[in-house]
Design a protein around this motif. Structure first.
Motif, short mmCIF file in Angstrom:
data_model
loop_
_atom_site.label_atom_id
_atom_site.label_comp_id
_atom_site.label_asym_id
_atom_site.label_seq_id
_atom_site.Cartn_x
_atom_site.Cartn_y
_atom_site.Cartn_z
N LYS A 1 -11.26 -23.12 31.57
CA LYS A 1 -10.03 -23.69 31.02
C LYS A 1 -8.87 -22.72 31.19
O LYS A 1 -7.75 -23.12 31.49
CB LYS A 1 -10.20 -24.05 29.53
N ILE A 2 -9.12 -21.42 31.02
CA ILE A 2 -8.08 -20.42 31.22
C ILE A 2 -7.63 -20.43 32.66
O ILE A 2 -6.44 -20.40 32.96
CB ILE A 2 -8.60 -19.02 30.81
N ALA A 3 -8.59 -20.48 33.55
CA ALA A 3 -8.26 -20.51 34.98
C ALA A 3 -7.46 -21.76 35.33
O ALA A 3 -6.53 -21.71 36.13
CB ALA A 3 -9.53 -20.43 35.82
N LEU A 4 -7.79 -22.89 34.72
CA LEU A 4 -7.07 -24.13 34.99
C LEU A 4 -5.62 -24.05 34.52
O LEU A 4 -4.71 -24.49 35.22
CB LEU A 4 -7.78 -25.32 34.34
N ILE A 5 -5.39 -23.48 33.34
CA ILE A 5 -4.02 -23.31 32.87
C ILE A 5 -3.25 -22.40 33.81
O ILE A 5 -2.12 -22.68 34.20
CB ILE A 5 -4.01 -22.77 31.42
N GLY A 6 -3.88 -21.30 34.20
CA GLY A 6 -3.24 -20.39 35.15
C GLY A 6 -2.97 -21.06 36.48
O GLY A 6 -1.91 -20.89 37.08
N LEU A 7 -3.92 -21.87 36.95
CA LEU A 7 -3.76 -22.60 38.20
C LEU A 7 -2.60 -23.58 38.12
O LEU A 7 -1.82 -23.70 39.06
CB LEU A 7 -5.05 -23.32 38.57
N ILE B 1 12.63 -29.80 35.91
CA ILE B 1 11.49 -29.79 36.81
C ILE B 1 10.34 -30.62 36.24
O ILE B 1 10.02 -30.51 35.06
CB ILE B 1 10.99 -28.34 37.00
N LYS B 2 9.71 -31.39 37.11
CA LYS B 2 8.47 -32.09 36.79
C LYS B 2 7.54 -31.87 37.96
O LYS B 2 7.92 -32.06 39.11
CB LYS B 2 8.71 -33.60 36.65
N ALA B 3 6.32 -31.44 37.67
CA ALA B 3 5.35 -31.22 38.73
C ALA B 3 4.03 -31.87 38.34
O ALA B 3 3.68 -31.93 37.16
CB ALA B 3 5.14 -29.74 38.98
N ARG B 4 3.31 -32.34 39.33
CA ARG B 4 1.96 -32.87 39.13
C ARG B 4 1.07 -32.22 40.18
O ARG B 4 1.36 -32.27 41.36
CB ARG B 4 1.92 -34.39 39.26
N ILE B 5 0.00 -31.61 39.70
CA ILE B 5 -0.95 -30.95 40.58
C ILE B 5 -2.24 -31.75 40.56
O ILE B 5 -2.72 -32.14 39.49
CB ILE B 5 -1.19 -29.49 40.13
N ARG C 1 -9.01 -34.18 38.57
CA ARG C 1 -8.13 -33.95 37.43
C ARG C 1 -6.70 -33.78 37.89
O ARG C 1 -6.44 -33.40 39.02
CB ARG C 1 -8.57 -32.73 36.64
N GLN C 2 -5.77 -34.07 36.97
CA GLN C 2 -4.35 -33.89 37.25
C GLN C 2 -3.76 -32.97 36.19
O GLN C 2 -4.21 -32.96 35.04
CB GLN C 2 -3.62 -35.23 37.21
N PHE C 3 -2.72 -32.23 36.60
CA PHE C 3 -2.02 -31.34 35.70
C PHE C 3 -0.54 -31.64 35.83
O PHE C 3 0.01 -31.62 36.93
CB PHE C 3 -2.30 -29.88 36.08
N ASP C 4 0.10 -31.96 34.70
CA ASP C 4 1.53 -32.24 34.68
C ASP C 4 2.25 -31.09 33.99
O ASP C 4 1.83 -30.63 32.93
CB ASP C 4 1.82 -33.53 33.92
N ILE C 5 3.34 -30.65 34.61
CA ILE C 5 4.11 -29.53 34.08
C ILE C 5 5.58 -29.93 34.06
O ILE C 5 6.08 -30.49 35.04
CB ILE C 5 3.94 -28.27 34.94
N ARG C 6 6.25 -29.64 32.95
CA ARG C 6 7.69 -29.89 32.83
C ARG C 6 8.38 -28.64 32.32
O ARG C 6 7.81 -27.89 31.54
CB ARG C 6 7.97 -31.01 31.83
#
Length: 183
Positions: free
Chosen positions: A5-11, A84-88, A94-99
């Motif tokens: 989970k830590i690695a995923l947040i960092g990723l 900024i809006k990003a989706r990884i 899995r998807q990761f959304d960042i704003r």
């Protein structure tokens, strides 16, 4: 919180930074046409409005990034992105959304600073909130001195300051750490 989970947040944060760098490189190589857009600072060498970029590798979407505006400052070797809006997209589905409100990208060092209302969410229920993050390319660390809140379906972590080391996949909240059950 386990290392995955830590690695995923960092990723998530690293991929957003990579997307910002891609936007900055596009700005850098684009040729200005006509007069500058009026909403941008006249000090900028180039500006773009309503950016949407997608990276596809071997037919699979890697990430998408949107920004309301971007400015490039050649003398400072700097790119600024707003709203900024990003989706990884991860290989496991899995998807990761960042704003974030704004990002500052040093094109020489490839360091990225994101500020204002940062929210990173994963499709499996993890969420990170803070006001500022800095990615240091040379050390591959993500850090902040701001308050941090991390929520999962089972727990909530709150602290002041954070360091994520992407190489060792370690994560630390630095001060005033509190853990509670998710609500």
């Amino acid at each position: 919180m386990n290392r995955l989970k830590i690695a995923l947040i960092g990723l998530m944060i690293l991929l957003m930074a990579s997307g910002g760098l891609f936007v900055a490189q596009r700005l850098r190589s684009a040729k200005p046409r006509g007069k500058p857009l009026s909403f941008l600072s006249t000090r900028a060498d180039m500006g773009l409005k309503q950016i949407h970029l997608t990276e596809v590798k071997a037919g699979d979407r890697q990430w998408e990034i949107e920004a309301k505006s971007a400015q490039y400052f050649q003398e400072e070797n700097l790119a600024l992105l707003k709203e900024i809006k990003a989706r990884i997209f991860s290989p496991d589905g899995r998807q990761f959304d960042i704003r974030g409100d704004r990002a500052r990208i040093n094109l020489q060092t490839r360091d990225v600073e994101i500020e204002g209302n940062i929210i990173a969410k994963s499709s499996d229920g993890y969420e990170l909130r803070t006001e500022s993050l800095k990615f240091i390319q040379a050390s591959r660390k993500i850090m902040t001195k701001s308050p941090v809140v991390i929520k999962s379906p089972r727990f909530k972590l709150v602290g002041l300051g954070m360091v994520i080391d992407l190489d060792s996949q370690s994560f630390r909240l630095l001060n005033r750490v509190e853990v509670s059950e998710a609500r």
